[in-house]
Design a protein around this motif. Structure first.
Motif, PDB file in Angstrom:
ATOM      1  N   GLY A  25      16.648   4.467  23.794  1.00 36.94           N
ATOM      2  CA  GLY A  25      15.922   5.532  23.119  1.00 36.94           C
ATOM      3  C   GLY A  25      16.554   5.983  21.824  1.00 36.94           C
ATOM      4  O   GLY A  25      15.914   6.691  21.036  1.00 36.94           O
ATOM      5  N   SER A  26      17.800   5.594  21.576  1.00 32.45           N
ATOM      6  CA  SER A  26      18.470   6.002  20.346  1.00 32.45           C
ATOM      7  C   SER A  26      18.063   5.085  19.187  1.00 32.45           C
ATOM      8  O   SER A  26      17.653   3.948  19.393  1.00 32.45           O
ATOM      9  N   THR A  27      18.197   5.598  17.978  1.00 38.59           N
ATOM     10  CA  THR A  27      17.864   4.831  16.778  1.00 38.59           C
ATOM     11  C   THR A  27      19.142   4.212  16.213  1.00 38.59           C
ATOM     12  O   THR A  27      20.108   4.918  15.922  1.00 38.59           O
ATOM     13  N   VAL A  28      19.139   2.905  16.040  1.00 41.76           N
ATOM     14  CA  VAL A  28      20.327   2.178  15.598  1.00 41.76           C
ATOM     15  C   VAL A  28      19.927   1.177  14.525  1.00 41.76           C
ATOM     16  O   VAL A  28      18.927   0.466  14.665  1.00 41.76           O
ATOM     17  N   GLY A  85      16.005 -12.468  16.688  1.00 42.00           N
ATOM     18  CA  GLY A  85      14.883 -11.573  16.447  1.00 42.00           C
ATOM     19  C   GLY A  85      15.270 -10.125  16.707  1.00 42.00           C
ATOM     20  O   GLY A  85      16.181  -9.587  16.086  1.00 42.00           O
ATOM     21  N   SER A  86      14.595  -9.501  17.682  1.00 41.26           N
ATOM     22  CA  SER A  86      14.869  -8.097  18.006  1.00 41.26           C
ATOM     23  C   SER A  86      15.822  -7.952  19.197  1.00 41.26           C
ATOM     24  O   SER A  86      15.972  -6.861  19.734  1.00 41.26           O
ATOM     25  N   ILE A  87      16.465  -9.050  19.592  1.00 36.29           N
ATOM     26  CA  ILE A  87      17.376  -9.021  20.745  1.00 36.29           C
ATOM     27  C   ILE A  87      18.811  -9.225  20.267  1.00 36.29           C
ATOM     28  O   ILE A  87      19.104 -10.144  19.498  1.00 36.29           O
ATOM     29  N   GLY A 105      11.791  -2.126  16.570  1.00 40.12           N
ATOM     30  CA  GLY A 105      12.129  -1.560  15.267  1.00 40.12           C
ATOM     31  C   GLY A 105      13.620  -1.234  15.255  1.00 40.12           C
ATOM     32  O   GLY A 105      14.464  -2.106  15.492  1.00 40.12           O
ATOM     33  N   ASP A 106      13.942   0.035  14.987  1.00 38.04           N
ATOM     34  CA  ASP A 106      15.339   0.483  15.023  1.00 38.04           C
ATOM     35  C   ASP A 106      15.663   1.233  16.317  1.00 38.04           C
ATOM     36  O   ASP A 106      16.761   1.766  16.469  1.00 38.04           O
ATOM     37  N   GLU A 107      14.728   1.271  17.236  1.00 42.81           N
ATOM     38  CA  GLU A 107      14.959   1.997  18.495  1.00 42.81           C
ATOM     39  C   GLU A 107      15.331   1.028  19.609  1.00 42.81           C
ATOM     40  O   GLU A 107      14.730  -0.038  19.747  1.00 42.81           O
ATOM     41  N   ILE A 108      16.338   1.416  20.382  1.00 39.73           N
ATOM     42  CA  ILE A 108      16.751   0.593  21.522  1.00 39.73           C
ATOM     43  C   ILE A 108      15.759   0.806  22.658  1.00 39.73           C
ATOM     44  O   ILE A 108      15.609   1.920  23.175  1.00 39.73           O
ATOM     45  N   GLU A 109      15.055  -0.250  23.028  1.00 32.56           N
ATOM     46  CA  GLU A 109      14.020  -0.164  24.062  1.00 32.56           C
ATOM     47  C   GLU A 109      14.594  -0.373  25.459  1.00 32.56           C
ATOM     48  O   GLU A 109      14.159   0.265  26.422  1.00 32.56           O
ATOM     49  N   SER A 110      15.567  -1.285  25.600  1.00 32.96           N
ATOM     50  CA  SER A 110      16.161  -1.534  26.912  1.00 32.96           C
ATOM     51  C   SER A 110      17.549  -2.139  26.749  1.00 32.96           C
ATOM     52  O   SER A 110      17.854  -2.764  25.730  1.00 32.96           O
ATOM     53  N   ILE A 111      18.364  -1.921  27.773  1.00 30.66           N
ATOM     54  CA  ILE A 111      19.712  -2.501  27.830  1.00 30.66           C
ATOM     55  C   ILE A 111      19.901  -3.095  29.218  1.00 30.66           C
ATOM     56  O   ILE A 111      19.692  -2.411  30.222  1.00 30.66           O
ATOM     57  N   ARG A 112      20.286  -4.362  29.260  1.00 23.11           N
ATOM     58  CA  ARG A 112      20.518  -5.029  30.542  1.00 23.11           C
ATOM     59  C   ARG A 112      21.778  -5.884  30.463  1.00 23.11           C
ATOM     60  O   ARG A 112      22.156  -6.355  29.393  1.00 23.11           O
ATOM     61  N   THR A 113      22.419  -6.070  31.601  1.00 19.14           N
ATOM     62  CA  THR A 113      23.438  -7.112  31.683  1.00 19.14           C
ATOM     63  C   THR A 113      22.717  -8.430  31.932  1.00 19.14           C
ATOM     64  O   THR A 113      21.557  -8.442  32.368  1.00 19.14           O
ATOM     65  N   PHE A 114      23.398  -9.551  31.632  1.00 19.63           N
ATOM     66  CA  PHE A 114      22.771 -10.836  31.922  1.00 19.63           C
ATOM     67  C   PHE A 114      23.822 -11.860  32.323  1.00 19.63           C
ATOM     68  O   PHE A 114      25.015 -11.720  32.043  1.00 19.63           O
ATOM     69  N   ASN A 115      23.367 -12.884  32.995  1.00 23.36           N
ATOM     70  CA  ASN A 115      24.224 -13.956  33.500  1.00 23.36           C
ATOM     71  C   ASN A 115      24.433 -14.995  32.401  1.00 23.36           C
ATOM     72  O   ASN A 115      23.476 -15.525  31.853  1.00 23.36           O
ATOM     73  N   LEU A 149      20.294  -2.187  13.134  1.00 27.06           N
ATOM     74  CA  LEU A 149      20.787  -3.453  13.648  1.00 27.06           C
ATOM     75  C   LEU A 149      21.752  -4.120  12.676  1.00 27.06           C
ATOM     76  O   LEU A 149      22.778  -4.682  13.084  1.00 27.06           O
ATOM     77  N   ALA A 150      21.472  -4.046  11.372  1.00 28.59           N
ATOM     78  CA  ALA A 150      22.351  -4.658  10.377  1.00 28.59           C
ATOM     79  C   ALA A 150      23.718  -3.987  10.371  1.00 28.59           C
ATOM     80  O   ALA A 150      24.761  -4.664  10.270  1.00 28.59           O
ATOM     81  N   GLU A 151      23.734  -2.661  10.498  1.00 30.15           N
ATOM     82  CA  GLU A 151      25.009  -1.932  10.536  1.00 30.15           C
ATOM     83  C   GLU A 151      25.772  -2.245  11.819  1.00 30.15           C
ATOM     84  O   GLU A 151      27.010  -2.293  11.819  1.00 30.15           O
ATOM     85  N   THR A 152      25.042  -2.451  12.905  1.00 31.14           N
ATOM     86  CA  THR A 152      25.688  -2.808  14.168  1.00 31.14           C
ATOM     87  C   THR A 152      26.350  -4.177  14.062  1.00 31.14           C
ATOM     88  O   THR A 152      27.480  -4.374  14.518  1.00 31.14           O
ATOM     89  N   GLU A 153      25.649  -5.116  13.445  1.00 31.98           N
ATOM     90  CA  GLU A 153      26.237  -6.449  13.223  1.00 31.98           C
ATOM     91  C   GLU A 153      27.489  -6.339  12.362  1.00 31.98           C
ATOM     92  O   GLU A 153      28.504  -7.011  12.619  1.00 31.98           O
ATOM     93  N   LYS A 154      27.430  -5.512  11.325  1.00 29.59           N
ATOM     94  CA  LYS A 154      28.589  -5.319  10.450  1.00 29.59           C
ATOM     95  C   LYS A 154      29.764  -4.751  11.229  1.00 29.59           C
ATOM     96  O   LYS A 154      30.911  -5.195  11.080  1.00 29.59           O
ATOM     97  N   TRP A 155      29.503  -3.753  12.086  1.00 31.82           N
ATOM     98  CA  TRP A 155      30.574  -3.159  12.908  1.00 31.82           C
ATOM     99  C   TRP A 155      31.205  -4.210  13.821  1.00 31.82           C
ATOM    100  O   TRP A 155      32.424  -4.258  13.973  1.00 31.82           O
ATOM    101  N   LEU A 156      30.379  -5.041  14.427  1.00 34.34           N
ATOM    102  CA  LEU A 156      30.878  -6.072  15.327  1.00 34.34           C
ATOM    103  C   LEU A 156      31.801  -7.049  14.586  1.00 34.34           C
ATOM    104  O   LEU A 156      32.882  -7.396  15.077  1.00 34.34           O
ATOM    105  N   ARG A 157      31.390  -7.472  13.410  1.00 39.19           N
ATOM    106  CA  ARG A 157      32.220  -8.413  12.646  1.00 39.19           C
ATOM    107  C   ARG A 157      33.536  -7.753  12.226  1.00 39.19           C
ATOM    108  O   ARG A 157      34.596  -8.373  12.291  1.00 39.19           O
ATOM    109  N   GLU A 158      33.464  -6.509  11.784  1.00 34.33           N
ATOM    110  CA  GLU A 158      34.673  -5.813  11.349  1.00 34.33           C
ATOM    111  C   GLU A 158      35.644  -5.575  12.501  1.00 34.33           C
ATOM    112  O   GLU A 158      36.850  -5.392  12.256  1.00 34.33           O
TER     113      GLU A 158
END
Length: 305
Positions: A148-151, A181-183, A201-211, A153-162
């Motif tokens: 539900g939060s607005t994030v 894409g949007s995942i 868009g910029d809103e997180i719709e769902s968060i799941r763990t995966f195998n 995605l480009a800034e998140t990718e930048k944070w991950l690389r840094e």
């Protein structure tokens, strides 16, 4: 009779009153419990009421800590007990980092202050001899995400690389992330499984763990924390300095534990590790300077064999 009822049988009303009175006595720095053999020690611990914050259980060795963790988690449930292992394969002196163990160490640090369900953390001298990241370091290298939060995605990718994350096609190791894409898939150092974040868009719709084997989504989460490899961020500190000073410690033999930590802390790299160019975390000697008053409830059980 189930395990919980059996634990209550061991901690009789008289014993419970005596132990709780000693634990709650602020002037008591050490409590000695005798005659506890086999699984009776963790069964007694599991029958004690929650203190609202984790207690630290120190086994004599990795195997001993493993038995203690197994018994406590069987009675209290896996969410109430965490293992704090060494971050290295074999021995610290060989300098061979073990990523799964580093995830478990970071998970403990993240849960210690914010998880009310966590009652016990189990460890052993080899793990205590290694430094951990400070709370400020962990906060600075942790990304909070919530449904539900607005994030951006480009800034998140930048944070991950840094913060040392590597972009790949499919994540399979800690420190990986992938964008399709949007995942956004992220495998951080504070959870044993990677996360799949679905954006609208910029809103997180769902968060799941995966195998990582099947790439199929599993459990849902409303909020997660993504932590980078904080073990490589600065000098760090002892776990005993990281946790609150009034934390209750359970230890079989305090003198043996301190001697073992000192021996590990003074070990040097083997020639093979130096040739391979390995590096290890700074050794922790800060336990030597820890005031005795901060270990006021260090409990000592002595099994009878």
């Amino acid at each position: 009779m189930d395990l919980k009822q059996l634990c209550e049988k061991i901690l009789t009303p008289g014993r419970r009153e005596a132990v709780e009175s000693a634990v709650n006595d602020n002037s008591c720095r050490r409590i000695s419990l005798y005659g506890l053999a086999g699984s009776s020690a963790p069964m007694l611990m599991s029958a004690l009421p929650s203190r609202g914050r984790p207690m630290l259980v120190i086994g004599d060795s990795l195997d001993d800590a493993g038995y203690l963790y197994h018994d406590l988690s069987r009675v209290l449930g896996e969410s109430a007990v965490l293992m704090f292992p060494s971050g290295y394969k074999r021995s610290i002196k060989y300098g061979q980092v073990d990523p799964p163990s580093q995830i478990m160490r970071t998970e403990v640090l993240n849960h210690w202050f914010d998880d009310p369900s966590l009652r016990y953390v189990v460890t052993y001298p080899e793990a205590l001899a290694e430094h951990v990241a400070t709370r400020d370091t962990i906060e600075a290298h942790t990304l909070q995400l919530a449904v539900g939060s607005t994030v951006d995605l480009a800034e998140t990718e930048k944070w991950l690389r840094e913060n040392g994350f590597q972009e790949v096609d499919y994540v399979y190791d800690p420190g990986h992330f992938a964008v399709r894409g949007s995942i956004l898939d992220i495998y951080g150092y504070s959870c044993e499984e990677p996360f799949r974040i679905d954006f609208f868009g910029d809103e997180i719709e769902s968060i799941r763990t995966f195998n990582i084997e099947t790439q199929l989504s599993e459990s849902k989460h409303d909020r997660i924390s993504i932590t980078s490899n904080v073990s490589q961020q600065g000098k760090g500190e002892s776990l005993l300095d990281y946790i609150p000073a009034d934390t209750l410690l359970w230890v079989r033999d305090a003198d043996y534990t301190l001697q073992r930590i000192e021996a590990i802390s003074t070990e040097t790299f083997s020639d093979s590790a130096l040739i391979a160019g390995k590096r290890c975390l700074p050794r922790s000697n800060s336990w030597k300077n820890r005031p005795r008053s901060t270990m006021r409830c260090a409990s000592n059980w002595n099994p009878i064999f």
